[in-house]
Write a protein that holds these residues in place. Structure first.
Motif, PDB file in Angstrom:
ATOM      1  N   GLU A 106       0.872  -1.263  -0.042  1.00  0.00           N
ATOM      2  CA  GLU A 106      -0.036   0.051  -0.070  1.00  0.00           C
ATOM      3  C   GLU A 106       0.830   1.014  -0.021  1.00  0.00           C
ATOM      4  N   ILE A 107       0.346   2.273  -0.645  1.00  0.00           N
ATOM      5  CA  ILE A 107       1.000   3.622  -0.518  1.00  0.00           C
ATOM      6  C   ILE A 107       0.199   4.493   0.007  1.00  0.00           C
ATOM      7  N   LEU A 108       0.722   5.230   1.050  1.00  0.00           N
ATOM      8  CA  LEU A 108       0.019   6.404   1.616  1.00  0.00           C
ATOM      9  C   LEU A 108       0.628   7.626   1.356  1.00  0.00           C
ATOM     10  N   LEU A 109      -0.326   8.634   1.024  1.00  0.00           N
ATOM     11  CA  LEU A 109       0.375   9.765   0.417  1.00  0.00           C
ATOM     12  C   LEU A 109      -0.307  10.760   1.522  1.00  0.00           C
ATOM     13  N   ASP A 110       0.473  11.858   2.113  1.00  0.00           N
ATOM     14  CA  ASP A 110       0.130  12.648   2.566  1.00  0.00           C
ATOM     15  C   ASP A 110       0.915  14.060   2.571  1.00  0.00           C
ATOM     16  N   GLY A 111       0.195  15.235   2.617  1.00  0.00           N
ATOM     17  CA  GLY A 111       1.001  16.699   2.480  1.00  0.00           C
ATOM     18  C   GLY A 111       1.336  17.152   3.793  1.00  0.00           C
ATOM     19  N   ALA A 112       1.745  16.416   4.848  1.00  0.00           N
ATOM     20  CA  ALA A 112       1.895  17.172   6.099  1.00  0.00           C
ATOM     21  C   ALA A 112       3.027  17.993   5.960  1.00  0.00           C
ATOM     22  N   HIS A 113       2.700  19.183   6.358  1.00  0.00           N
ATOM     23  CA  HIS A 113       3.688  20.380   6.154  1.00  0.00           C
ATOM     24  C   HIS A 113       3.895  21.212   7.647  1.00  0.00           C
ATOM     25  N   ASN A 114       3.665  20.566   8.496  1.00  0.00           N
ATOM     26  CA  ASN A 114       4.021  21.133   9.691  1.00  0.00           C
ATOM     27  C   ASN A 114       3.847  19.955  11.091  1.00  0.00           C
ATOM     28  N   PRO A 115       4.645  20.377  12.092  1.00  0.00           N
ATOM     29  CA  PRO A 115       4.483  19.244  13.230  1.00  0.00           C
ATOM     30  C   PRO A 115       3.107  18.882  13.703  1.00  0.00           C
ATOM     31  N   SER A 116       1.982  19.665  13.602  1.00  0.00           N
ATOM     32  CA  SER A 116       0.919  19.013  13.848  1.00  0.00           C
ATOM     33  C   SER A 116       0.197  18.229  12.833  1.00  0.00           C
ATOM     34  N   GLY A 117       0.331  18.562  11.624  1.00  0.00           N
ATOM     35  CA  GLY A 117      -0.005  17.551  10.466  1.00  0.00           C
ATOM     36  C   GLY A 117       0.839  16.334  10.352  1.00  0.00           C
ATOM     37  N   ALA A 118       2.206  16.416  10.801  1.00  0.00           N
ATOM     38  CA  ALA A 118       3.100  14.991  10.907  1.00  0.00           C
ATOM     39  C   ALA A 118       2.854  14.284  12.132  1.00  0.00           C
ATOM     40  N   ALA A 119       2.368  14.964  13.158  1.00  0.00           N
ATOM     41  CA  ALA A 119       1.653  14.289  14.430  1.00  0.00           C
ATOM     42  C   ALA A 119       0.355  13.487  13.963  1.00  0.00           C
ATOM     43  N   ALA A 120      -0.426  14.248  13.284  1.00  0.00           N
ATOM     44  CA  ALA A 120      -1.590  13.319  12.775  1.00  0.00           C
ATOM     45  C   ALA A 120      -1.235  12.325  11.819  1.00  0.00           C
ATOM     46  N   LEU A 121      -0.325  12.446  10.987  1.00  0.00           N
ATOM     47  CA  LEU A 121      -0.087  11.351  10.002  1.00  0.00           C
ATOM     48  C   LEU A 121       0.601  10.225  10.844  1.00  0.00           C
ATOM     49  N   ALA A 122       1.578  10.568  11.835  1.00  0.00           N
ATOM     50  CA  ALA A 122       2.087   9.508  12.620  1.00  0.00           C
ATOM     51  C   ALA A 122       1.074   8.797  13.704  1.00  0.00           C
ATOM     52  N   ALA A 123       0.134   9.358  13.900  1.00  0.00           N
ATOM     53  CA  ALA A 123      -1.021   8.555  14.638  1.00  0.00           C
ATOM     54  C   ALA A 123      -1.671   7.679  13.720  1.00  0.00           C
ATOM     55  N   ALA A 124      -2.114   8.300  12.697  1.00  0.00           N
ATOM     56  CA  ALA A 124      -2.918   7.611  11.573  1.00  0.00           C
ATOM     57  C   ALA A 124      -2.064   6.095  11.373  1.00  0.00           C
ATOM     58  N   ILE A 125      -0.824   6.243  10.983  1.00  0.00           N
ATOM     59  CA  ILE A 125       0.045   5.313  10.737  1.00  0.00           C
ATOM     60  C   ILE A 125       0.046   4.242  11.906  1.00  0.00           C
ATOM     61  N   ARG A 126       0.321   4.512  13.108  1.00  0.00           N
ATOM     62  CA  ARG A 126       0.289   3.847  14.196  1.00  0.00           C
ATOM     63  C   ARG A 126      -1.376   3.060  14.350  1.00  0.00           C
ATOM     64  N   ALA A 127      -2.492   3.577  14.223  1.00  0.00           N
ATOM     65  CA  ALA A 127      -3.619   3.422  14.341  1.00  0.00           C
ATOM     66  C   ALA A 127      -4.089   2.245  13.190  1.00  0.00           C
ATOM     67  N   TYR A 128      -3.813   2.736  11.934  1.00  0.00           N
ATOM     68  CA  TYR A 128      -4.249   1.724  10.689  1.00  0.00           C
ATOM     69  C   TYR A 128      -3.389   0.834  10.324  1.00  0.00           C
ATOM     70  N   TYR A 129      -1.846   1.169  10.649  1.00  0.00           N
ATOM     71  CA  TYR A 129      -0.997   0.163   9.790  1.00  0.00           C
ATOM     72  C   TYR A 129      -0.090  -0.377  11.161  1.00  0.00           C
ATOM     73  N   PRO A 130      -0.649  -1.010  12.362  1.00  0.00           N
ATOM     74  CA  PRO A 130       0.325  -1.304  13.357  1.00  0.00           C
ATOM     75  C   PRO A 130       1.033  -3.036  12.867  1.00  0.00           C
ATOM     76  N   GLY A 131       2.327  -2.793  13.268  1.00  0.00           N
ATOM     77  CA  GLY A 131       2.954  -3.871  12.782  1.00  0.00           C
ATOM     78  C   GLY A 131       3.503  -4.192  11.363  1.00  0.00           C
ATOM     79  N   ARG A 132       3.214  -3.123  10.687  1.00  0.00           N
ATOM     80  CA  ARG A 132       3.480  -2.843   9.338  1.00  0.00           C
ATOM     81  C   ARG A 132       4.830  -2.281   9.013  1.00  0.00           C
ATOM     82  N   LYS A 133       5.500  -2.661   7.960  1.00  0.00           N
ATOM     83  CA  LYS A 133       6.803  -1.949   7.675  1.00  0.00           C
ATOM     84  C   LYS A 133       6.442  -0.485   7.049  1.00  0.00           C
ATOM     85  N   VAL A 134       6.990   0.413   7.463  1.00  0.00           N
ATOM     86  CA  VAL A 134       6.882   1.893   7.051  1.00  0.00           C
ATOM     87  C   VAL A 134       8.221   2.364   6.431  1.00  0.00           C
ATOM     88  N   ILE A 135       8.095   2.592   5.126  1.00  0.00           N
ATOM     89  CA  ILE A 135       9.059   3.408   4.509  1.00  0.00           C
ATOM     90  C   ILE A 135       8.645   4.835   4.161  1.00  0.00           C
TER      91      ILE A 135
END
Length: 78
Positions: free
Chosen positions: A1-30
């Motif tokens: 899967e490819i997840l595209l995000d345009g996070a361009h500040n720390p709050s957007g990056a934090a939201a992206l990191a939270a989504a990765i943890r929630a929706y892709y637990p245990g998955r390899k993330v590049i």
């Protein structure tokens, strides 16, 4: 899967990191990222590097784009 995000500040990056943890637990993330020099790059990296198994830095042709080597150096420091 490819997840595209345009996070361009720390709050957007934090939201992206939270989504990765929630929706892709245990998955390899590049994480493939580029950033503008005038952004809070370190703040974004502090959120995103911990959820990544590996990081690939890139640079757009935009004059504000940070050099990929500088971005990678900052990511490695974390």
């Amino acid at each position: 899967e490819i997840l595209l995000d345009g996070a361009h500040n720390p709050s957007g990056a934090a939201a992206l990191a939270a989504a990765i943890r929630a929706y892709y637990p245990g998955r390899k993330v590049i994480l493939v990222l580029g950033a503008h020099k005038n952004k809070d790059v370190d703040g974004m990296l502090r959120c995103l590097v911990p959820v990544a198994d590996s990081v690939v830095a890139t640079r757009a042709t935009d004059a504000l784009a940070m050099q990929a080597t500088d971005l990678m150096q900052r990511a490695r420091a974390l």
